[in-house]
Design an enzyme around this catalytic site. Structure first.
Site, short mmCIF file in Angstrom:
data_model
loop_
_atom_site.label_atom_id
_atom_site.label_comp_id
_atom_site.label_asym_id
_atom_site.label_seq_id
_atom_site.Cartn_x
_atom_site.Cartn_y
_atom_site.Cartn_z
N ASN A 10 0.87 -1.19 0.00
CA ASN A 10 0.00 0.00 0.00
C ASN A 10 0.90 1.23 0.00
O ASN A 10 1.50 1.55 1.02
CB ASN A 10 -0.89 -0.05 1.25
CG ASN A 10 -1.69 1.23 1.45
OD1 ASN A 10 -1.80 2.06 0.55
ND2 ASN A 10 -2.25 1.39 2.65
N TRP A 11 0.98 1.86 -1.15
CA TRP A 11 1.91 3.00 -1.27
C TRP A 11 1.35 4.28 -0.64
O TRP A 11 2.05 5.29 -0.55
CB TRP A 11 2.26 3.24 -2.74
CG TRP A 11 3.28 2.26 -3.27
CD1 TRP A 11 3.84 1.20 -2.59
CD2 TRP A 11 3.87 2.26 -4.58
NE1 TRP A 11 4.75 0.55 -3.41
CE2 TRP A 11 4.78 1.17 -4.63
CE3 TRP A 11 3.71 3.06 -5.72
CZ2 TRP A 11 5.53 0.88 -5.77
CZ3 TRP A 11 4.46 2.76 -6.87
CH2 TRP A 11 5.36 1.69 -6.88
N LYS A 12 0.08 4.26 -0.26
CA LYS A 12 -0.55 5.45 0.35
C LYS A 12 -0.32 6.67 -0.57
O LYS A 12 -0.31 6.51 -1.79
CB LYS A 12 -0.01 5.66 1.77
CG LYS A 12 -0.14 4.38 2.60
CD LYS A 12 0.11 4.58 4.07
CE LYS A 12 -0.11 3.25 4.79
NZ LYS A 12 0.03 3.38 6.24
N HIS A 93 -9.50 1.78 4.94
CA HIS A 93 -8.22 1.91 5.65
C HIS A 93 -8.40 2.89 6.81
O HIS A 93 -9.15 3.88 6.70
CB HIS A 93 -7.14 2.41 4.69
CG HIS A 93 -5.77 2.29 5.29
ND1 HIS A 93 -5.29 3.19 6.21
CD2 HIS A 93 -4.81 1.36 5.14
CE1 HIS A 93 -4.08 2.82 6.60
NE2 HIS A 93 -3.76 1.71 5.96
N GLU A 95 -6.65 5.19 7.84
CA GLU A 95 -6.32 6.59 7.51
C GLU A 95 -7.49 7.27 6.82
O GLU A 95 -7.70 8.48 6.97
CB GLU A 95 -5.03 6.63 6.68
CG GLU A 95 -3.82 6.30 7.56
CD GLU A 95 -2.64 5.68 6.84
OE1 GLU A 95 -2.62 5.67 5.60
OE2 GLU A 95 -1.74 5.19 7.55
N GLU A 168 -5.57 -4.50 10.76
CA GLU A 168 -4.48 -3.54 10.98
C GLU A 168 -4.75 -2.76 12.27
O GLU A 168 -5.51 -1.78 12.25
CB GLU A 168 -4.41 -2.55 9.82
CG GLU A 168 -4.14 -3.21 8.48
CD GLU A 168 -3.58 -2.21 7.47
OE1 GLU A 168 -2.47 -2.44 7.00
OE2 GLU A 168 -4.23 -1.19 7.21
N GLY A 174 2.54 2.28 10.73
CA GLY A 174 3.53 3.33 10.55
C GLY A 174 4.28 3.71 11.81
O GLY A 174 4.97 4.72 11.86
N SER A 213 3.25 -2.12 10.36
CA SER A 213 4.70 -2.21 10.58
C SER A 213 5.31 -3.56 10.21
O SER A 213 6.27 -4.01 10.83
CB SER A 213 5.05 -1.83 12.02
OG SER A 213 4.70 -0.48 12.27
#
Ligand code: PGA
Length: 254
Positions: A10-12, A93, A95, A168, A174, A213
């Site tokens: 997942n490159w975000k 997600h 975020e 997650e 992160g 992570s």
């Protein structure tokens, strides 16, 4: 493991066209690990290019709208992602739940739109640190799974193999803080039980990934854990070398 391990980067909100070099390197290496299903979810701007320049890896979006088209400035539909070459999309997600106030109800509608648009879908769930400390992690995640996963009608029932849940823990994303393997195993067991209660025996076909992570050092233990069908990888997927170390760990588990 009932499926090939599924390792998704997942490159975000990272990556410009210069990152296609990493995608090509990941693709070349993925071709040497046919026992592992590898995929990348770049930002929307790179979906088409990643899909065009890779063969062995799947390509996905990081979100989609609930509608197929219309007056929704800035949004992208599942059909548009499919047209750009994507084969799956991540929804819910943490975020997006945090930055855009996405609720379980909205995430569920997005997941249903993804399946309707012909995409596979990865639905993300996970508790906050306060929820874990209060002993509520399992209840919170079970509730999220029930409320965020697609309601399957008869037509969609054949599709659980196109669905994955990514567990997650928010506090592990992160942060470099990874969940303890026994907690991951317990949560994956709870998620599997919920999937079976939602979908009957076809709930066994939904993959359950761990995210938060994951890196070259901890991947082997996490991927070997009972019930872990793969990993959703953020930071360590931005560089071919660190991502491929995780793919290699998955290959040795496959
Ligand atoms: P991380 O992100 O690997 O950087 O913790 C995982 C994710 O958010 O999918």
């Amino acid at each position: 493991m009932p499926h090939r391990p599924y390792i998704v980067g997942n490159w975000k909100m990272n990556g410009t066209r210069a990152m296609l070099t990493e995608a090509r390197a990941i693709d070349r290496a993925a071709a040497r690990h046919p026992g592992v299903q590898v995929a990348l979810a770049p930002p929307f701007t790179l979906v088409h290019a990643v899909a065009e320049e890779t063969q062995a890896v799947g390509t996905g979006g990081q979100d989609c709208h609930t509608a197929a088209k219309g007056a929704h400035t800035g949004d992208v539909s599942a059909a548009m992602l499919a047209d750009a070459g994507a084969d799956f999309v991540i929804v819910g997600h943490s975020e997006r739940r945090r930055d855009h106030g996405e609720t379980d109800t909205l995430v569920q509608a997005k997941a249903e739109a993804a399946l309707a648009g012909g995409l596979g879908v990865i639905v993300c769930v996970g508790e906050t640190l306060a929820e874990r400390d209060a002993g509520k992690a399992e209840a919170v995640v079970t509730m999220q799974v029930k409320a965020s996963l697609p309601k399957l009608d008869e037509g969609a029932k054949a599709n659980p193999a196109r669905m994955a849940v990514a567990y997650e823990p928010v506090w592990a994303i992160g942060t470099g803080r990874v969940a303890a393997v026994e907690d991951v195993v317990a949560m994956h067991g709870a998620i599997r039980a919920t999937l079976l209660s939602l979908y009957g025996e076809s709930g066994a076909a939904v993959r359950i990934l761990y995210g938060g992570s994951v890196n070259a050092e901890n991947a082997r233990d996490l991927l070997a854990a009972d019930g872990v069908g793969g990993a959703l990888v953020g930071g360590a997927s931005l560089n071919a070398e660190s991502f491929l170390a995780i793919v290699a760990a998955a290959a040795s588990e496959a």
